[in-house]
Design an enzyme around this catalytic site. Structure first.
Site, short mmCIF file in Angstrom:
data_model
loop_
_atom_site.label_atom_id
_atom_site.label_comp_id
_atom_site.label_asym_id
_atom_site.label_seq_id
_atom_site.Cartn_x
_atom_site.Cartn_y
_atom_site.Cartn_z
N ASN A 1 7.35 -0.42 10.42
CA ASN A 1 8.38 0.35 9.72
C ASN A 1 9.40 0.93 10.70
O ASN A 1 10.61 0.94 10.44
CB ASN A 1 7.74 1.47 8.90
CG ASN A 1 7.07 0.96 7.64
OD1 ASN A 1 7.45 -0.08 7.11
ND2 ASN A 1 6.05 1.66 7.19
N GLU B 1 -0.65 1.47 3.56
CA GLU B 1 -1.00 0.14 4.01
C GLU B 1 -2.51 -0.08 3.86
O GLU B 1 -3.09 -0.94 4.51
CB GLU B 1 -0.59 -0.08 5.47
CG GLU B 1 -1.31 0.79 6.50
CD GLU B 1 -0.64 2.14 6.72
OE1 GLU B 1 -0.93 2.77 7.73
OE2 GLU B 1 0.18 2.56 5.87
N ASP C 1 7.81 -3.27 3.36
CA ASP C 1 7.45 -3.61 1.98
C ASP C 1 7.19 -5.11 1.83
O ASP C 1 6.31 -5.54 1.06
CB ASP C 1 8.55 -3.18 1.02
CG ASP C 1 8.64 -1.66 0.90
OD1 ASP C 1 7.68 -0.97 1.34
OD2 ASP C 1 9.66 -1.16 0.38
N ASP D 1 -7.13 -2.25 6.18
CA ASP D 1 -5.97 -1.46 6.60
C ASP D 1 -5.15 -2.27 7.60
O ASP D 1 -5.69 -2.92 8.51
CB ASP D 1 -6.44 -0.15 7.25
CG ASP D 1 -5.27 0.77 7.57
OD1 ASP D 1 -4.81 1.47 6.66
OD2 ASP D 1 -4.83 0.77 8.74
#
Length: 608
Positions: free
Chosen positions: A490, A526, A499, A482
Site C-alpha cells: 500500500n 489483509e 485492493d 495473512d
C-alpha cells in the site's frame, strides 16, 4: 420436400422388408377357391388370394369395376404372403374365390384388418347391393359393419362358390392383410382387442391425468409436458388404429387422415419440451440451442401438416420424430456422463421407444408385414417407455429432494424467521427463497471488495460448525492466512493496487476451497480464513500449501510497469474435544503468528 423426407426416413429406417412378393404372373383370372368351412384353409387364406398391380396410365388403373378390367388381365398369386407395398400411386385389384362345401347356408366375414386405406371397394356379386364403396376418403358410416377394420359379410348357400373382387387405392403405404372369419371368430377377436386396447389407452389416460395433477400441485413443468406427450402419443396410435375415425370424427374423413401426421407432429413437439425440461439442459449451451431450433421446426411442421398432402406430411413428420428421438438420446447420454443420474433411465426409455418406433414405422410404410403385430409391439414399447420415464421422474424428485434438504440446512441460520413464516410454502417457493438468501448475504454477510464472506458470517456459522463436529465426530479445521508485508504494498503503490491484490487473493482462495461446504472469509484488512468442515489437518495443509504456492508464483503489474510479487503465511488448527470456539480460533491465530515469526511464506500447524 417429399423426396427429402422419404430419403431421410429410408436412411433412418435400417430394417429391410420381411419378404419379397412373388413377381411371377399367372395367366387367366381364376384363383384357387378356398373352402370357407375348412378352418385350416381359412388360416392359410393368403395362399388363395391373387392380385394385380396397375400403374398410372394402364387400363386397369382407371377401371372402376371388374367389368371394365382388360379381358386378359394377369393375376399374381400372393403365395401365402401378406400383400404389403411401400408408398405407391398404383391401384391394386384383389381376387378371392370362396366356396361353401358345407351342407347348410352360412355367413362369414372377409376382414381387411388395416384401417388406413383411402379407397376400398368390394364386389361380392353382380347386383348393386353387392357393391361396398368405403375407405378413409368416405364417411365411416359407409362401412357395412361399425368396426375400425373393413368387414365384408359373405353369405353362401351349400355348394355355392362366389368370387370376391376388391379394388384398393391409397396415397400412403398399402397393407392388405385379409382374414376369412366366422361371426364367432370376429366377435372373439374383437373382444380380445377391446380388452387389450382398453387397458393400454386407459393406462395412458390415467398416467396423463396423474401427471397433470402433479403439475397443478407442484408447478413443475416437465409433468405437464409428460402428460402432453402421453396424450399426443395416445391420440396418434388411436388414429393409426382406426379408432379416432370410428369414434371422434366419423363424419369428417379429410380430418381423419390429417389427424395422423398432426398428432405425430404434436408428439414430436411434446417430447422435445419434456426432454429439455427433464434433462435440465443449461441455457445458451449447444444442446439448448439445438432443442430450441427443434421446437420451432416442430411448430412449423405442425402448421405445415394442415396444408400439404397426407403422403408428404406423414413421411416428413415420421422422419422428424425419429431424428428428435436420436438427438434427445445423444443429449441424455451427455447429461448421464455429466453425473445427472435420472438421465440413465431417460436413455433406456428412449432406447425402447426407438426400437418400437422403427419397427412400427417400417410396418406403416410397407416395409414389414403383419401391421397388427407391429401395433402391439409399439404399444409394448410405449408402455415400457412410460414406466421408465415415470421412474426417472421419481429418481429426479429424490435428487431434488436431497438438494432441497441441503439448502434448507444452509438457509436456516440466516433466514430463520422467514423459514418459520413460510415453512408450509418452502417446497413450492424454494427458488424465490434462494434468491432472497443470496441478496441478503450480499447485503450483510459479504465483503464488498472481494465478494467473500465477512467476519459476521464467520461468527454466525462457526458455533454451528463446532457443534456439528462434536456431534458427528467429523473433523473441523480452520486456516488463517495473512499477506506478508502488505503495508509495504500500500505504501509503495497505493491502496488501489493493494485492493487489486486482495481481490486476487480472494479468487485464489475461492478456487482452492472447492467443496460445497468449504467457506472462504475475509475478516480483516489483509487477513483471510478458510473454514473446512470434514477436513483433517493433512487435507487443510495441502489446501494452504497450494494457495501459498499459487500466490508465491503470481506476479501483478504495478503502476509504472514493475512486476510486484507477494507471499502469505498460514496457521492451521483442528477442533479438539471439549474445546470452545474461542480457544479453537486462538490456536489457529497463534499458529499464524508463529509462521510470521519463523520467516513468513509458510504454513504452521497449531499444537494439539
Amino acid at each position: 420436400m417429399s423426396l427429402f423426407a422419404r430419403l431421410a426416413f429410408l436412411m433412418l429406417c435400417t430394417v429391410i422388408p420381411a419378404f419379397a412378393l412373388a413377381s411371377v404372373a399367372v395367366a387367366g383370372s381364376e384363383c384357387p377357391a378356398v373352402d370357407a368351412n375348412d378352418t385350416q384353409a381359412r388360416n392359410s387364406l393368403m395362399y388363395y388370394v391373387c392380385y394385380h398391380q396397375s400403374s398410372p396410365g394402364e387400363p386397369a388403373h382407371t377401371a372402376l369395376n371388374p367389368a371394365e378390367l382388360p379381358e386378359h388381365i394377369k393375376w399374381t398369386p400372393s403365395q401365402g404372403h401378406e400383400l404389403v407395398f411401400s408408398q405407391t400411386r398404383s391401384v391394386y385389384w384383389i381376387r378371392l374365390n370362396i366356396r361353401n362345401n358345407g351342407s347348410e347356408r352360412r355367413l362369414w366375414y372377409l376382414n381387411l384388418h388395416y384401417p388406413l386405406l383411402d379407397e376400398v371397394t368390394f364386389w361380392r356379386g353382380d347386383q348393386p347391393e353387392d357393391v361396398l364403396v368405403t375407405g378413409d376418403q368416405h364417411r365411416f358410416g359407409s362401412r357395412l359393419v361399425d368396426y375400425r377394420y373393413f368387414l365384408l359379410p359373405i353369405t353362401l348357400n351349400s355348394g355355392e362358390t362366389r368370387s370376391i373382387t376388391i379394388r384398393i387405392h391409397s396415397s400412403g403405404a398399402l397393407n392388405i392383410p385379409l382374414k376369412l372369419e366366422t361371426p364367432e371368430e370376429v366377435i372373439a377377436e374383437s373382444n380380445h382387442l377391446a380388452v387389450t386396447h382398453g387397458l393400454f389407452y386407459g393406462a395412458i389416460l390415467v398416467l396423463a391425468i396423474f401427471n397433470l395433477l402433479l403439475f397443478f400441485s407442484s408447478g413443475t413443468t416437465y409433468y405437464f409436458y409428460n402428460a402432453l406427450y402421453m396424450v399426443a402419443m395416445g391420440l396418434f396410435l388411436f388414429a393409426m388404429g382406426g379408432f379416432a375415425n370410428q369414434y371422434f370424427w366419423p363424419e369428417n374423413p379429410k380430418f381423419a387422415n390429417t389427424s395422423i401426421p398432426l398428432t405425430l407432429a404434436l408428439c414430436a413437439l411434446a417430447m422435445t419440451f419434456f426432454g429439455r425440461s427433464f434433462l435440465e439442459v443449461a441455457a445458451h449451451t449447444r444442446a439448448d440451442k439445438t432443442l430450441k431450433a427443434i421446437l420451432w421446426i416442430c411448430a412449423g411442421f405442425t402448421g405445415l401438416t394442415l396444408a400439404i398432402p397426407y403422403s408428404q406430411a406423414i413421411l416428413i413428420n415420421t422422419a422428424l420424430g425419429l431424428v428428435i428421438i436420436f438427438i434427445l438420446s445423444i443429449i441424455a447420454i451427455s447429461r448421464w456422463q455429466q453425473g445427472y443420474q435420472p438421465a440413465k433411465w431417460y436413455v433406456l426409455a428412449w432406447a425402447i421407444m426407438a426400437v418400437g418406433a422403427l419397427v412400427y414405422a417400417a410396418a406403416a410404410f410397407g416395409y414389414l408385414a403383419d401391421f397388427l403385430a407391429r401395433e402391439s409391439l409399439m404399444q409394448v414399447a410405449i408402455g415400457g417407455q412410460v414406466i421408465l420415464l415415470n421412474y426417472a421422474m421419481v429418481q429426479r424428485w429424490r435428487l431434488l429432494n436431497d438438494k432441497l434438504l441441503e439448502v434448507e440446512q444452509k438457509a436456516r441460520n440466516d433466514l430463520e424467521y422467514k423459514v418459520h413464516e413460510r415453512t408450509a410454502q418452502l417446497r413450492s417457493t424454494m427458488r424465490e427463497l434462494e434468491n432472497a438468501n443470496r441478496k441478503l448475504a450480499t447485503l450483510s454477510l459479504n465483503d464488498s471488495l472481494t465478494g467473500l464472506y465477512n467476519r459476521r458470517h464467520m461468527d454466525n456459522i462457526l458455533p454451528d460448525l463446532c457443534a456439528e463436529a462434536r456431534r458427528t465426530g467429523r473433523p473441523l479445521t480452520i486456516a488463517l492466512l495473512d499477506a506478508d508485508h502488505f503495508k509495504a504494498v500500500n505504501d509503495t503503490w497505493g491502496h488501489g493496487f493493494g485492493d487489486t491484490w486482495l481481490q486476487l487473493i480472494a479468487d485464489i482462495l475461492t478456487r482452492h476451497a472447492t467443496r460445497p461446504r468449504d467457506t472462504a472469509v475475509r475478516f480483516g484488512g489483509e487477513e483471510f480464513a478458510l473454514l473446512l468442515p470434514s477436513t483433517d489437518l493433512e487435507g487443510a495443509q495441502k489446501v494452504c500449501e497450494a494457495v501459498l504456492e499459487e500466490i508465491r508464483t503470481t506476479s501483478v503489474e504495478a503502476p509504472g510497469g514493475a512486476k510486484a510479487r507477494l507471499t502469505m503465511s498460514a496457521g492451521i488448527a483442528t477442533l479438539l474435544p471439549n474445546e470452545n470456539q474461542q480457544e479453537f480460533f486462538e490456536r489457529a491465530d497463534s499458529a499464524l503468528y508463529e509462521a510470521k515469526a519463523q520467516g513468513r511464506n509458510q504454513t504452521v500447524i497449531a499444537d494439539t
